[in-house]
Design an enzyme around this catalytic site. Structure first.
Site, PDB file in Angstrom:
ATOM      1  CB  SER A 695      -0.949   0.005   1.203  1.00  0.00           C
ATOM      2  OG  SER A 695      -0.213   0.023   2.412  1.00  0.00           O
ATOM      3  CE  LYS A 738      -3.515   0.961   4.908  1.00  0.00           C
ATOM      4  NZ  LYS A 738      -3.317   0.530   3.513  1.00  0.00           N
TER       5      LYS A 738
END
EC number: 3.4.21.53
Length: 790
Positions: A695, A738
């Site tokens: 990511s 996140k």
């Protein structure tokens, strides 16, 4: 055991015995003949009998010599090279022939001889021999000491040996010649033929006495050790017989007094327990079989206690004892809401189970897996579920468990065997349908003792656990009514086969507002009570709670938040106890007095101050976090350096990002020849922490583009996503964690992959309203949004 019999008197004529020059030689294998000794011999075979007949016809003399190999019944009697060179000449006193080519001799030893040469081998061996004359020895103190010591040792051997008559001891003491004493004792003691042959060949009488003393001493040690062992065995036997006799007397006394036998009483009690217990048919048969074995054992035996322990387990398990489920769904919902704030997905699943259970009572219990960072309420939620269902609760921790027997138990053949922790938990819960929590299932290990996660496959499979087989019980136990709840921080370490059996419910981190409500509703009242304070003595303003959340903790859960609240409560309690104050209203201005200066300062925006720095988002077992990527360039030869403890996937992402920029250099606005003499260095700070995952791809690419175009990345923007060489942005996981981490840090804009749009539904609406989400499909879109204008 045949023992050579010495002559009652030493024949003085033997000292002047004249040995023939040629002697017929008879090989012997199992014994050694000594002078002055008379002993019987058994011979088998025509050739041996023929040899004896010819000797009887001449002078009745034979030479007996030890052979290294057994004489053959067919072929040569013995090979000459197999014979020792020193033997004993004997006189045949008696010959008794028997049927079947057998005969028995009685012979008497006369003198030692040495074979000079072999003359014939057929039909029997004849050899030229010479007599070995005995040394003339003058007795001295050493000889007398050796003889006395040898006689004493031999006397002790006679007393300990069951095969030697006591007359031998008196006979040995009467012998005056040292050589004769050594020979006679050597022929009597139980020594090897090699040792006896060595004595025969030792011509120095002083040395012969020393050698036979060593042999007798060794034989004495063996006999003494055997006697000691025999005494110990006899003591044990005597004790066992004494105990048996006393028990029989005790049994007879009890019968006279009309008292029942203790064993019978215990067997009757167990029989009653088995009959009253609602066991399965298989368990009932096994219990009665073990009871039948126990009834035939003595109560003092080790097996008896093993049998009683097994029957205790069988009769104490809740085979069909269950608690009645709470059918009031509204009450269950109220209990869940009372104990925990949020966690709607997990609560919804429990309410659904209750509804189905109400409509279909025989439905099987769910097998749930709560996954989330520490401190998010996984274990406490399981306790709340047990309270809502009206069931018993039991928890075991699987962290660090490496032995399969911890789950399945040990077989009863092992000393100290017990059931596994599953059956032990069911017994302690005293119910066959408890809420059973398997904590930290992601931390189960495996080693040479087995793999506990493989044993859990049967426990957590609804199609198998109705007949769970514990090694100790040896019978099936129904676990299908148990509500199993497992907890984990991450799913990656759970084996795929085990993960497939779990219904995963994610418990992500809390937002700031959720933490505030949790603190006001649960944490502050709990710590206030734990520290002996009343609501009138301590109160927190909302500003104080917010400051503790944002300035003193940075976590997905609320565990550290509760610790900080506890620290404030302890400080106030100390002041009240010392009489400084009577009550306290804790505001934001007061927090530093109890907790010190603010520890968590968000410097995210300040860290992006020049080109080559980009802010990404990461997901860890403890929740979401910010991830900064720094890039710099220097003169070199097209090298790429990566630092910051990056894993293989992150290294590949960096290589892919650099390749994309080089292939699109003109479009991005970078000179094509820039890379020919340039080295690139990418660093991810917090180098002590290992990092990996795909990511960070967009963040690395944005940092490189920022560096090479000399354009800074916007300081209120974070991003996440995987990249390809074609520049596509692929979806990633952990979006909620996140986003919450970015929200805590004050970030306003987040770039997300287009395919992650669906994940925004899990994010609280308040957070969604306060943040700007940009969804992209291509890296060119990322660069247009992220990079500031020149």
């Amino acid at each position: 055991m045949e023992v050579p019999m010495p002559e009652s008197t030493i024949n003085e004529d033997s000292k002047i015995f004249k040995l023939p020059e040629i002697l017929p030689i008879m090989p012997i294998f199992h014994t050694v003949a000594f002078p002055k000794m008379m002993f019987p011999m058994d011979i088998v075979g025509n050739r041996f009998i023929q040899l004896v007949d010819e000797a009887m016809a001449k002078d009745r003399l034979l030479g007996l010599v030890l052979t290294r190999k057994a004489p053959s019944a067919e072929g040569p009697l013995c090979q000459c090279e197999d014979l020792h060179r020193v033997g004993t000449c004997v006189s045949i006193l008696k010959l008794a022939k028997q049927a079947g080519e057998k005969a028995q001799l009685v012979v008497q030893g006369l003198a030692r001889f040495r074979i000079v040469e072999f003359l014939e081998e057929e039909p029997y061996i004849q050899a030229r021999v010479e007599k070995i004359e005995a040394d003339i020895l003058i007795k001295d103190l050493e000889i007398e000491a050796l003889m006395a010591n040898l006689s004493t040792l031999f006397d002790r051997v006679i007393k300990l040996s069951p095969f030697l008559p006591q007359e031998f001891a008196a006979m040995a003491k009467s012998i005056q010649e040292p050589g004769d004493l050594a020979d006679i004792i050597a022929s009597i003691v139980n020594a090897s033929v090699e040792d006896k042959q060595k004595i025969l060949e030792t011509l120095d009488i002083r040395q012969r006495l020393r050698e036979i003393t060593l042999i007798v001493n060794h034989q004495l040690e063996i006999l003494e050790l055997g006697s000691k062992i025999q005494s110990q065995v006899q003591e044990d036997i005597d004790k066992s017989q004494r105990d048996f006799y006393l028990r029989q007397q005790l049994k007879a006394i009890r019968e006279e007094l009309g008292e029942s036998d203790e064993n019978r009483v215990e067997v009757a009690e167990y029989r009653k327990k088995i009959e009253e217990k609602m066991l399965t048919e298989e368990a009932r048969k096994e219990a009665f079989r073990e009871l039948d074995r126990m009834s035939r054992m003595h109560p003092a035996s080790a097996e008896y206690s093993v049998a009683t322990t097994y029957l205790d387990w069988i009769t104490s398990l809740p085979w069909n004892e269950r608690t009645q489920d709470n059918q009031d769904i509204r009450q269950a919902r109220r209990i869940l809401d009372e104990d925990h704030y949020g966690l709607d997905k997990a609560k919804k699943r429990i309410i659904e189970y209750l509804a189905v259970r109400k409509l279909k009572p025989d439905t099987k219990g769910p097998i749930l897996c709560f996954v989330g960072p520490p401190g998010t309420g996984k274990t406490s939620l399981a306790q709340s579920i047990a309270r809502a269902l009206g069931r018993k609760f039991y928890r075991i921790s699987l962290g660090g468990v490496h032995d399969e027997a911890e789950i399945r138990g040990h077989r009863r053949t092992y000393v100290g065997a017990l059931p596994g922790r599953i059956i032990q938990g069911i017994r302690r819960a005293e119910s066959s349908n408890p809420v059973f929590v398997l904590d930290e299932i992601d931390k189960v290990g495996s080693d040479f003792r087995g793999d506990p996660s493989s044993a859990l496959l049967e426990v957590l499979d609804p199609e198998q656990n109705f007949a769970f087989m514990d090694h100790y019980l040896g019978v099936a136990f129904d676990l299908s009514h148990v509500t199993f709840i497992t907890t984990a921080n991450i799913l990656d370490t759970i084996p795929p086969a085990l993960r497939d059996r779990l219904e995963v419910i994610e418990l992500p981190g809390y937002t700031q507002d959720e933490k505030l409500r949790i603190a006001e509703r649960y944490l502050i009242p709990r710590q206030r009570e734990a520290n002996g304070l009343t609501p009138e003595q301590i109160k927190f303003t909302r500003g104080a709670a917010r400051l503790i959340i944002s300035g003193y903790t940075r976590e997905a859960g609320v565990r550290n938040l509760e610790r900080e609240i506890a620290a404030v409560c302890r400080g106030v309690a100390s002041q009240i106890a010392e009489g400084e104050i009577s009550s306290a209203l804790i505001s934001a201005r007061d927090i530093h007095r109890y907790l010190g200066p603010v520890r968590m300062i968000s410097d995210a925006r300040e860290r992006i101050s020049k080109p080559g720095i980009a802010m990404g988002l990461a997901w860890t077992p403890t929740g979401g976090d910010l991830l900064f990527v720094e890039a710099t360039a220097m003169k070199g030869r097209k090298g790429l350096t990566l630092t910051g403890q990056l894993g293989e996937v992150m290294k590949e992402s960096a290589s892919a990002a650099l390749s994309f920029i080089r292939s699109n250099a003109v479009k991005i606005g970078i000179p094509v020849d820039f890379f020919e003499e340039t080295d690139i260095h990418i660093h991810v700070p917090a180098g002590a922490i290992p990092k990996d995952g795909p990511s960070a791809g967009v963040t690395m690419l944005a940092a490189l583009a920022s560096l090479l175009t000399n354009r800074t990345v916007k300081n209120d923007l974070a991003m996440t996503g995987e990249i390809t060489l074609r520049g596509l942005v692929l979806p990633v996981g952990g979006i909620k964690e996140k986003v919450l981490a970015a929200h805590r840090a004050g970030i306003k804009t987040i770039i997300l992959p287009k395919w992650n749009r669906k994940d925004l539904e899990e994010i609280p609406s308040k957070v969604r309203k306060e943040m700007n989400f940009v969804f992209v499909n291509d890296m060119r879109e990322v660069l247009n949004i992220a990079l500031s204008r020149k």
